[in-house]
Design a protein around this motif. Structure first.
Motif, PDB file in Angstrom:
ATOM      1  N   GLY A   1       0.841  -1.268   0.061  1.00 21.13           N
ATOM      2  CA  GLY A   1       0.006  -0.093   0.026  1.00 21.13           C
ATOM      3  C   GLY A   1       0.840   1.161   0.011  1.00 21.13           C
ATOM      4  N   SER A   2       0.278   2.585  -0.194  1.00 20.17           N
ATOM      5  CA  SER A   2       0.854   3.596  -0.237  1.00 20.17           C
ATOM      6  C   SER A   2       0.877   4.567   1.077  1.00 20.17           C
ATOM      7  N   SER A   3       0.039   4.238   2.084  1.00 23.28           N
ATOM      8  CA  SER A   3       0.011   4.851   3.193  1.00 23.28           C
ATOM      9  C   SER A   3       0.675   4.176   4.351  1.00 23.28           C
ATOM     10  N   ASP A   4       1.137   4.930   5.511  1.00 23.39           N
ATOM     11  CA  ASP A   4       1.518   4.261   6.430  1.00 23.39           C
ATOM     12  C   ASP A   4       0.373   3.263   7.186  1.00 23.39           C
ATOM     13  N   VAL A   5      -0.713   3.658   7.222  1.00 23.89           N
ATOM     14  CA  VAL A   5      -1.835   2.790   7.845  1.00 23.89           C
ATOM     15  C   VAL A   5      -1.771   1.494   6.837  1.00 23.89           C
ATOM     16  N   GLU A   6      -1.784   1.648   5.735  1.00 24.40           N
ATOM     17  CA  GLU A   6      -2.068   0.393   4.750  1.00 24.40           C
ATOM     18  C   GLU A   6      -0.862  -0.578   5.263  1.00 24.40           C
ATOM     19  N   GLN A   7       0.562   0.051   5.252  1.00 25.10           N
ATOM     20  CA  GLN A   7       1.586  -0.476   5.434  1.00 25.10           C
ATOM     21  C   GLN A   7       1.562  -1.523   6.974  1.00 25.10           C
ATOM     22  N   GLU A   8       1.074  -0.495   7.980  1.00 23.54           N
ATOM     23  CA  GLU A   8       1.025  -1.079   9.304  1.00 23.54           C
ATOM     24  C   GLU A   8       0.014  -2.055   9.081  1.00 23.54           C
ATOM     25  N   LYS A   9      -1.042  -2.058   8.549  1.00 22.33           N
ATOM     26  CA  LYS A   9      -1.986  -3.174   8.474  1.00 22.33           C
ATOM     27  C   LYS A   9      -1.468  -4.482   7.908  1.00 22.33           C
ATOM     28  N   VAL A  10      -0.695  -4.295   7.026  1.00 20.72           N
ATOM     29  CA  VAL A  10      -0.120  -5.656   6.323  1.00 20.72           C
ATOM     30  C   VAL A  10       0.878  -6.182   7.196  1.00 20.72           C
ATOM     31  N   LEU A  11       1.703  -5.273   7.756  1.00 21.97           N
ATOM     32  CA  LEU A  11       2.744  -5.752   8.939  1.00 21.97           C
ATOM     33  C   LEU A  11       2.068  -6.722   9.869  1.00 21.97           C
ATOM     34  N   GLY A  12       1.086  -5.960  10.548  1.00 20.00           N
ATOM     35  CA  GLY A  12       0.518  -6.664  11.756  1.00 20.00           C
ATOM     36  C   GLY A  12      -0.207  -7.727  11.179  1.00 20.00           C
ATOM     37  N   LYS A  13      -0.869  -7.946  10.103  1.00 17.33           N
ATOM     38  CA  LYS A  13      -1.392  -9.075   9.573  1.00 17.33           C
ATOM     39  C   LYS A  13      -0.338 -10.343   9.474  1.00 17.33           C
ATOM     40  N   LEU A  14       0.965 -10.132   8.852  1.00 17.43           N
ATOM     41  CA  LEU A  14       1.787 -11.002   8.946  1.00 17.43           C
ATOM     42  C   LEU A  14       2.399 -11.513  10.201  1.00 17.43           C
ATOM     43  N   ALA A  15       2.606 -10.396  11.120  1.00 19.21           N
ATOM     44  CA  ALA A  15       2.722 -10.597  12.386  1.00 19.21           C
ATOM     45  C   ALA A  15       1.953 -11.823  13.331  1.00 19.21           C
ATOM     46  N   LYS A  16       0.746 -11.511  12.979  1.00 22.58           N
ATOM     47  CA  LYS A  16      -0.318 -12.195  13.860  1.00 22.58           C
ATOM     48  C   LYS A  16      -0.420 -13.575  13.077  1.00 22.58           C
ATOM     49  N   GLN A  17      -0.285 -13.686  11.873  1.00 20.35           N
ATOM     50  CA  GLN A  17      -0.216 -15.127  11.199  1.00 20.35           C
ATOM     51  C   GLN A  17       1.092 -16.002  11.639  1.00 20.35           C
ATOM     52  N   VAL A  18       1.979 -15.278  12.106  1.00 20.14           N
ATOM     53  CA  VAL A  18       3.039 -16.096  12.548  1.00 20.14           C
ATOM     54  C   VAL A  18       3.346 -16.030  14.192  1.00 20.14           C
ATOM     55  N   ASP A  19       2.346 -15.206  14.999  1.00 20.10           N
ATOM     56  CA  ASP A  19       2.425 -15.175  16.189  1.00 20.10           C
ATOM     57  C   ASP A  19       3.810 -14.595  16.694  1.00 20.10           C
ATOM     58  N   GLY A  20       4.149 -13.549  16.181  1.00 25.63           N
ATOM     59  CA  GLY A  20       5.607 -13.133  16.332  1.00 25.63           C
ATOM     60  C   GLY A  20       5.843 -11.801  15.790  1.00 25.63           C
ATOM     61  N   GLY A  21       6.825 -11.570  15.321  1.00 28.84           N
ATOM     62  CA  GLY A  21       7.345  -9.989  14.794  1.00 28.84           C
ATOM     63  C   GLY A  21       7.837 -10.136  13.194  1.00 28.84           C
ATOM     64  N   VAL A  22       7.936  -9.129  12.676  1.00 27.65           N
ATOM     65  CA  VAL A  22       8.387  -8.908  11.290  1.00 27.65           C
ATOM     66  C   VAL A  22       9.752  -8.330  11.100  1.00 27.65           C
ATOM     67  N   VAL A  23      10.480  -8.538  10.460  1.00 29.37           N
ATOM     68  CA  VAL A  23      11.875  -8.048  10.111  1.00 29.37           C
ATOM     69  C   VAL A  23      12.025  -7.808   8.635  1.00 29.37           C
ATOM     70  N   ILE A  24      12.317  -6.378   8.505  1.00 33.16           N
ATOM     71  CA  ILE A  24      12.589  -5.965   6.991  1.00 33.16           C
ATOM     72  C   ILE A  24      13.911  -6.060   6.923  1.00 33.16           C
ATOM     73  N   ALA A  25      14.588  -7.228   6.086  1.00 28.05           N
ATOM     74  CA  ALA A  25      15.980  -7.295   5.839  1.00 28.05           C
ATOM     75  C   ALA A  25      16.484  -6.105   4.944  1.00 28.05           C
ATOM     76  N   PRO A  26      17.491  -5.694   5.239  1.00 25.58           N
ATOM     77  CA  PRO A  26      18.178  -4.381   4.255  1.00 25.58           C
ATOM     78  C   PRO A  26      18.562  -4.970   3.037  1.00 25.58           C
ATOM     79  N   THR A  27      18.416  -4.086   1.949  1.00 27.15           N
ATOM     80  CA  THR A  27      18.768  -4.483   0.746  1.00 27.15           C
ATOM     81  C   THR A  27      20.094  -4.634   0.429  1.00 27.15           C
ATOM     82  N   GLY A  28      20.557  -5.556  -0.329  1.00 27.35           N
ATOM     83  CA  GLY A  28      22.247  -6.105  -0.366  1.00 27.35           C
ATOM     84  C   GLY A  28      22.780  -6.747   0.436  1.00 27.35           C
TER      85      GLY A  28
END
Length: 96
Positions: free
Chosen positions: A51-78
């Motif tokens: 998504g394009s907004s912070d709210v949309e991005q938080e929603k997707v990250l929250g859904k991923l975290a809930k699905q694994v019952d944990g946290g989300v890490v965004i790995a740095p490029t390269g």
């Protein structure tokens, strides 16, 4: 709109447990994950639109975290996935 690549096992995001923390690791580079699927216990990589907004991005990250019952890490490029995992192991405190 940002796109990320997420490791999946079946219909669920693949997670790793590091020092007691359950995490799903995602990144901007598909190859980074595809080259080391076995490290993440994954069988495929899925492209996820954030998504394009912070709210949309938080929603997707929250859904991923809930699905694994944990946290989300965004790995740095390269950065190699093995290095990301090593850094997490050294930086995350142990949970009991």
């Amino acid at each position: 709109m940002d796109n990320f690549f997420v490791p999946y096992t079946g219909n669920k995001p693949a997670s790793v447990c590091i020092n007691g923390h359950r995490l799903v690791i995602l990144c901007h580079e598909k190859d980074m994950l595809e080259d080391d699927l076995e490290l993440l216990g994954a069988d495929r990589v899925k492209k996820v639109k954030f998504g394009s907004s912070d709210v949309e991005q938080e929603k997707v990250l929250g859904k991923l975290a809930k699905q694994v019952d944990g946290g989300v890490v965004i790995a740095p490029t390269g950065v190699d996935l093995r290095e990301v995992l090593r850094n997490l192991e050294s930086e995350l405190p142990w949970l009991q």
